[in-house]
Design a protein around this motif. Structure first.
Motif, short mmCIF file in Angstrom:
data_model
loop_
_atom_site.label_atom_id
_atom_site.label_comp_id
_atom_site.label_asym_id
_atom_site.label_seq_id
_atom_site.Cartn_x
_atom_site.Cartn_y
_atom_site.Cartn_z
N LEU A 1 -13.09 7.59 2.90
CA LEU A 1 -12.96 6.61 1.81
C LEU A 1 -12.27 7.32 0.65
CD1 LEU A 1 -16.40 4.81 1.99
CD2 LEU A 1 -14.18 3.95 2.68
N LEU A 2 -11.09 6.82 0.30
CA LEU A 2 -10.22 7.56 -0.61
C LEU A 2 -10.83 7.74 -2.00
CD1 LEU A 2 -6.81 6.04 0.50
CD2 LEU A 2 -8.03 8.00 1.42
N SER A 3 -11.56 6.73 -2.46
CA SER A 3 -12.18 6.84 -3.79
C SER A 3 -13.24 7.93 -3.82
CB SER A 3 -12.82 5.52 -4.20
OG SER A 3 -11.81 4.61 -4.54
N SER B 1 1.14 6.76 -10.94
CA SER B 1 0.22 7.84 -11.31
C SER B 1 0.78 9.21 -10.94
CB SER B 1 -1.17 7.62 -10.71
OG SER B 1 -1.10 7.00 -9.47
N SER B 2 1.52 9.28 -9.85
CA SER B 2 2.04 10.60 -9.49
C SER B 2 3.17 11.01 -10.44
CB SER B 2 2.40 10.68 -8.01
OG SER B 2 3.75 10.49 -7.79
N ALA C 1 2.01 2.36 -3.50
CA ALA C 1 0.96 2.55 -4.50
C ALA C 1 0.79 4.03 -4.79
CB ALA C 1 -0.36 1.95 -4.01
N GLY C 2 0.68 4.34 -6.05
CA GLY C 2 0.51 5.74 -6.41
C GLY C 2 1.75 6.34 -7.02
N PHE D 1 -9.65 2.18 1.48
CA PHE D 1 -9.85 1.65 0.13
C PHE D 1 -11.07 0.73 0.18
CE2 PHE D 1 -5.16 2.15 0.37
CZ PHE D 1 -5.06 3.16 -0.56
N ILE E 1 0.11 6.95 4.53
CA ILE E 1 0.80 7.61 3.42
C ILE E 1 -0.08 7.80 2.18
CG2 ILE E 1 1.78 5.48 2.48
CD1 ILE E 1 4.38 7.18 2.01
N ASN E 2 -1.09 6.97 2.03
CA ASN E 2 -1.90 7.10 0.80
C ASN E 2 -2.71 8.39 0.76
OD1 ASN E 2 -1.55 4.47 -0.76
ND2 ASN E 2 -1.77 3.84 1.36
N PHE F 1 0.83 -1.20 0.00
CA PHE F 1 0.00 0.00 0.00
C PHE F 1 0.87 1.26 0.00
CE2 PHE F 1 -2.90 -3.01 2.12
CZ PHE F 1 -3.91 -2.97 1.18
N ILE F 2 2.04 1.10 0.61
CA ILE F 2 2.89 2.27 0.81
C ILE F 2 3.37 2.87 -0.51
CG2 ILE F 2 5.07 3.01 1.89
CD1 ILE F 2 2.69 2.11 3.77
N ALA G 1 -0.86 10.64 -1.58
CA ALA G 1 -1.11 10.37 -3.01
C ALA G 1 -2.44 10.98 -3.42
CB ALA G 1 -1.11 8.86 -3.26
N LEU H 1 -3.16 14.11 -6.00
CA LEU H 1 -3.99 13.94 -7.20
C LEU H 1 -5.10 14.98 -7.28
CD1 LEU H 1 -4.37 10.06 -7.39
CD2 LEU H 1 -2.84 11.51 -8.68
N MET I 1 -11.40 11.19 -3.96
CA MET I 1 -10.86 11.43 -5.30
C MET I 1 -11.95 11.78 -6.30
SD MET I 1 -7.82 8.78 -6.06
CE MET I 1 -8.53 7.38 -5.27
N TYR J 1 -4.65 6.06 -10.74
CA TYR J 1 -4.39 5.71 -9.34
C TYR J 1 -5.36 4.62 -8.87
CZ TYR J 1 -3.70 6.27 -4.28
OH TYR J 1 -3.46 6.06 -2.95
N GLU J 2 -6.62 4.76 -9.25
CA GLU J 2 -7.61 3.74 -8.87
C GLU J 2 -7.20 2.37 -9.43
OE1 GLU J 2 -9.91 3.96 -6.83
OE2 GLU J 2 -10.93 5.89 -6.86
N ASP K 1 6.09 8.14 7.67
CA ASP K 1 6.38 8.12 6.23
C ASP K 1 5.42 9.04 5.48
OD1 ASP K 1 4.19 6.49 6.59
OD2 ASP K 1 5.01 4.76 5.52
#
Lengths: 141, 111
Positions: free
Chosen positions: B33-35, A19-20, A15-16, A102, B54-55, A12-13, B58, B62, B38, A44-45, B79
């Protein structure tokens, strides 16, 4: 311009990252922010899906003068019923993934919303290939 | 509203190093919820969430987030802070609930 990325599963860390990176390149090319958001969110999705469901995979992003074409290929479990998977709210994500925010069942819905063309090919047990195309200058199309 | 105003209104603790005083936030968004974030959050919003991993960086990158407010006293992972500093994203933390934080910002005029 072609960009290639290897995505690790369960990470997970990281991921992205892909896309970035694509987002940064498009920013340097002075593409409109709304278009960049479309591409990077859809990508990203798809990237997160690879990490959550498919033990990673490979991503190839092709930046053309008028569009961006991203191919995300994995050898994961595949999607049994794509139509069902596309339904907003449907999810098979693990508890850990859900706890991290997620697995809302919005990933494919977001991809469909932001991609100009979305193609998903999947074979259970073999893997999934997602292709995302976004036009860079939609008003001219 | 500036990010500085957000920090003052919430009495929040900024955990990142990026400079932010006069950077504007244009709207607020609450979501874990990240989706959903976004899909729906607007550019330069103040994003209120309980996620501290960390996500969120991201996702913040975005959507060109204005700042991220981590509520309920949740800790932000090391992190994540490191990555936020690299990406020039401002994160602040507060003991307030997401509802309380949103209500305070709304009361002071943030949409």
């Amino acid at each position: 311009m072609n960009l290639h990325f290897d995505v690790e599963g369960g990470e997970f860390i990281s991921a992205g990252v892909a896309s970035s990176k694509v987002k940064k390149v498009l920013k340097q090319l002075a593409i409109q922010p709304e278009i960049i958001r479309k591409i990077s969110v859809a990508m990203y999705e798809a990237e997160i899906n690879m990490v959550i469901h498919a033990h990673g995979g490979v991503i190839d992003a092709e930046i053309m003068p008028d569009h961006v074409h991203v191919v995300l290929k994995d050898e994961g479990p595949g999607i049994e019923n794509i139509e069902l998977a596309m339904k907003a709210g449907y999810s098979t994500a693990s508890r850990l993934a859900r706890e991290m925010g997620f697995g809302a069942g919005m990933g494919l819905a977001n991809m469909k919303r932001y991609a100009d063309i979305l193609q998903i090919e999947s074979e259970p047990g073999k893997g999934t290939t997602v292709e995302i195309t976004v036009k860079l200058y939609p008003e001219q199309a | 509203m500036t990010i500085n105003d957000v920090q003052t209104i919430l009495k929040a603790t900024v955990v990142t190093q990026s400079l932010y005083e006069n950077n504007e936030v244009l709207s607020g968004f609450v979501g874990d919820l990240l989706s959903v974030v976004m899909g729906k959050a607007k550019e330069q919003c103040a994003w209120i969430t309980i996620q501290g991993h960390i996500n969120i960086i991201a996702v913040g990158t975005l959507i060109n987030v204005g700042c991220i407010i981590v509520t309920e006293g949740f800790k932000v992972d090391e992190d994540a802070i490191k990555k936020a500093n690299e990406e020039d994203i401002v994160i602040m933390t507060t003991q307030l609930s997401s509802y309380e934080a949103a209500a305070l910002l709304s009361r002071d005029g943030l949409e």
